[in-house]
Write a protein that holds these residues in place. Structure first.
Motif, PDB file in Angstrom:
ATOM      1  N   ALA A   1       0.852  -1.192   0.000  1.00  0.00           N
ATOM      2  CA  ALA A   1       0.000   0.000   0.000  1.00  0.00           C
ATOM      3  C   ALA A   1       0.884   1.235   0.000  1.00  0.00           C
ATOM      4  O   ALA A   1       2.096   1.153   0.219  1.00  0.00           O
ATOM      5  N   ASP A   2       0.266   2.394  -0.227  1.00  0.00           N
ATOM      6  CA  ASP A   2       1.019   3.651  -0.237  1.00  0.00           C
ATOM      7  C   ASP A   2       1.257   4.204   1.152  1.00  0.00           C
ATOM      8  O   ASP A   2       2.112   5.069   1.327  1.00  0.00           O
ATOM      9  N   THR A   3       0.482   3.728   2.135  1.00  0.00           N
ATOM     10  CA  THR A   3       0.501   4.323   3.466  1.00  0.00           C
ATOM     11  C   THR A   3       0.580   3.229   4.517  1.00  0.00           C
ATOM     12  O   THR A   3       0.032   2.138   4.327  1.00  0.00           O
ATOM     13  N   TYR A   4       1.281   3.524   5.601  1.00  0.00           N
ATOM     14  CA  TYR A   4       1.341   2.609   6.735  1.00  0.00           C
ATOM     15  C   TYR A   4       0.319   3.065   7.771  1.00  0.00           C
ATOM     16  O   TYR A   4       0.352   4.205   8.240  1.00  0.00           O
TER      17      TYR A   4
ATOM     18  N   ILE B   1      19.049   2.644   3.447  1.00  0.00           N
ATOM     19  CA  ILE B   1      18.387   2.349   4.711  1.00  0.00           C
ATOM     20  C   ILE B   1      17.342   1.259   4.477  1.00  0.00           C
ATOM     21  O   ILE B   1      16.586   1.299   3.508  1.00  0.00           O
ATOM     22  N   LEU B   2      17.291   0.293   5.386  1.00  0.00           N
ATOM     23  CA  LEU B   2      16.316  -0.788   5.280  1.00  0.00           C
ATOM     24  C   LEU B   2      14.988  -0.339   5.895  1.00  0.00           C
ATOM     25  O   LEU B   2      14.534  -0.862   6.918  1.00  0.00           O
ATOM     26  N   GLY B   3      14.419   0.646   5.260  1.00  0.00           N
ATOM     27  CA  GLY B   3      13.137   1.179   5.688  1.00  0.00           C
ATOM     28  C   GLY B   3      12.402   1.730   4.488  1.00  0.00           C
ATOM     29  O   GLY B   3      12.989   2.420   3.649  1.00  0.00           O
ATOM     30  N   ASP B   4      11.141   1.427   4.389  1.00  0.00           N
ATOM     31  CA  ASP B   4      10.326   1.905   3.278  1.00  0.00           C
ATOM     32  C   ASP B   4      10.197   3.430   3.372  1.00  0.00           C
ATOM     33  O   ASP B   4       9.777   3.951   4.414  1.00  0.00           O
ATOM     34  N   PRO B   5      10.544   4.169   2.304  1.00  0.00           N
ATOM     35  CA  PRO B   5      10.394   5.630   2.348  1.00  0.00           C
ATOM     36  C   PRO B   5       8.970   6.076   2.668  1.00  0.00           C
ATOM     37  O   PRO B   5       8.765   7.185   3.164  1.00  0.00           O
TER      38      PRO B   5
ATOM     39  N   GLY C   1       6.028   9.465   4.998  1.00  0.00           N
ATOM     40  CA  GLY C   1       4.859  10.204   4.531  1.00  0.00           C
ATOM     41  C   GLY C   1       3.851  10.457   5.636  1.00  0.00           C
ATOM     42  O   GLY C   1       3.822   9.759   6.659  1.00  0.00           O
ATOM     43  N   ILE C   2       3.021  11.438   5.432  1.00  0.00           N
ATOM     44  CA  ILE C   2       1.986  11.776   6.408  1.00  0.00           C
ATOM     45  C   ILE C   2       0.830  10.790   6.289  1.00  0.00           C
ATOM     46  O   ILE C   2       0.540  10.269   5.213  1.00  0.00           O
ATOM     47  N   SER C   3       0.193  10.518   7.402  1.00  0.00           N
ATOM     48  CA  SER C   3      -1.007   9.687   7.380  1.00  0.00           C
ATOM     49  C   SER C   3      -2.229  10.583   7.193  1.00  0.00           C
ATOM     50  O   SER C   3      -2.303  11.667   7.784  1.00  0.00           O
ATOM     51  N   PRO C   4      -3.195  10.156   6.393  1.00  0.00           N
ATOM     52  CA  PRO C   4      -4.397  10.975   6.257  1.00  0.00           C
ATOM     53  C   PRO C   4      -5.292  10.932   7.488  1.00  0.00           C
ATOM     54  O   PRO C   4      -6.219  11.736   7.605  1.00  0.00           O
TER      55      PRO C   4
END
Length: 291
Positions: free
Chosen positions: A71-74, A198-202, A206-209
């Motif tokens: 997905a685009d967001t966590y 870095i082993l982290g998804d960029p 991002g901001i959460s809605p």
């Protein structure tokens, strides 16, 4: 250093990496890392534990060696769902001992209120939540989220592992050369010669809605039945977004007091990454509390 071993398992549609220390027959102790961190971050604390534990520490979705979200967001609730599945896998029906740092502490503390019967003892390392949101912030927040979907956040790369270690020490000047060298090999990976990422998804940047509803979070905390230990570092900067130092102190204390059976302790000469700065002191506090 105490040797760790890796395991991969399916968790809610993702390939999860879980790090283990100790004998599988020893008492279980679960540890949850924070934002932009990895499970190996607990190595120094594990090294200082005096009792025999089976320490179980996952890399959260999109961090370390765990698969990234589809997905685009966590979504914060997904971490709670992942934790529930992981506990069902390793400790079905058991009340467990749980340690969380920062984001991991926020996840574990909310979970402890949602499923109070699953937690025997809880240790919260500087997990006090985020700034409370207001309803009028929603339109601009969602607008920013839409803009980021068009131009997603990115991560910078590094020319060597030494550069990664230097970056870690810039963020935390207390980090020794040896600890920075160790962490850099887990926090980042060489994707091609001379390119470390870095082993982290960029997408984590991002901001959460969704707005952060503090009243809902504290309602979960108020349902915790397990004895809880809250540990804070004397030189932390985690409250900087809460305003002036005095008002931040009052707000942190107000939130922690929501937990019914809580004990608070302070770690001297440490910042927010207290498990890197004072692992010996922290390990002793944790084991004293766990009994």
């Amino acid at each position: 250093m105490k040797a760790s071993r890796s395991e991969f398992l399916a968790v809610r549609g993702l390939r999860y990496h879980v790090r283990h220390w100790g004998d599988a027959d020893a008492p279980k102790l679960f540890m949850l890392h924070g934002w932009m961190d990895v499970s190996a971050s607990f190595q120094f604390v594990v090294d200082c534990l005096q009792k025999d534990w089976h320490v179980i520490a996952p890399d959260w979705r999109g961090f370390g060696l765990t698969e990234r979200a589809h997905a685009d967001t966590y979504w914060f609730a997904d971490y709670i769902g992942d934790l529930d599945a992981i506990l069902d896998h390793y400790a079905p029906g058991e009340a467990i001992r749980l340690v969380g740092h920062s984001m991991g502490a926020n996840v574990s503390t909310s979970y402890a209120g949602v499923r109070p019967d699953r937690i025997a003892r809880l240790v919260n390392l500087e997990g006090v939540g985020m700034a409370a949101s207001r309803s009028e912030q929603a339109p601009r927040r969602i607008e920013k989220w839409l803009d980021e979907l068009r131009a997603p956040p990115t991560m910078r790369s590094y020319a060597s592992q030494a550069e990664v270690a230097a970056r870690l020490q810039k963020t935390n000047p207390r980090l020794t050369d040896a600890r920075a060298a160790f962490l850099s090999g887990h926090w980042a990976g060489e994707t091609s010669p001379g390119n470390w990422e870095i082993l982290g998804d960029p997408a984590h940047k991002g901001i959460s809605p969704h707005l952060y509803r503090l009243d809902e979070v504290l309602a979960c905390w108020a349902r915790i039945t397990a004895p809880t230990l809250y540990i804070e570092a004397t030189e932390t900067d985690m409250g900087r977004w809460m305003g002036a130092k005095d008002s931040a102190r009052l707000e942190i204390d107000r939130r922690i007091a929501t937990i019914p059976n809580v004990t608070t302790r302070m770690v001297e000469n440490a910042g927010h990454m207290l498990h890197h700065d004072q692992p010996e002191v922290l390990a002793r506090m944790i084991e004293d509390f766990l009994g």
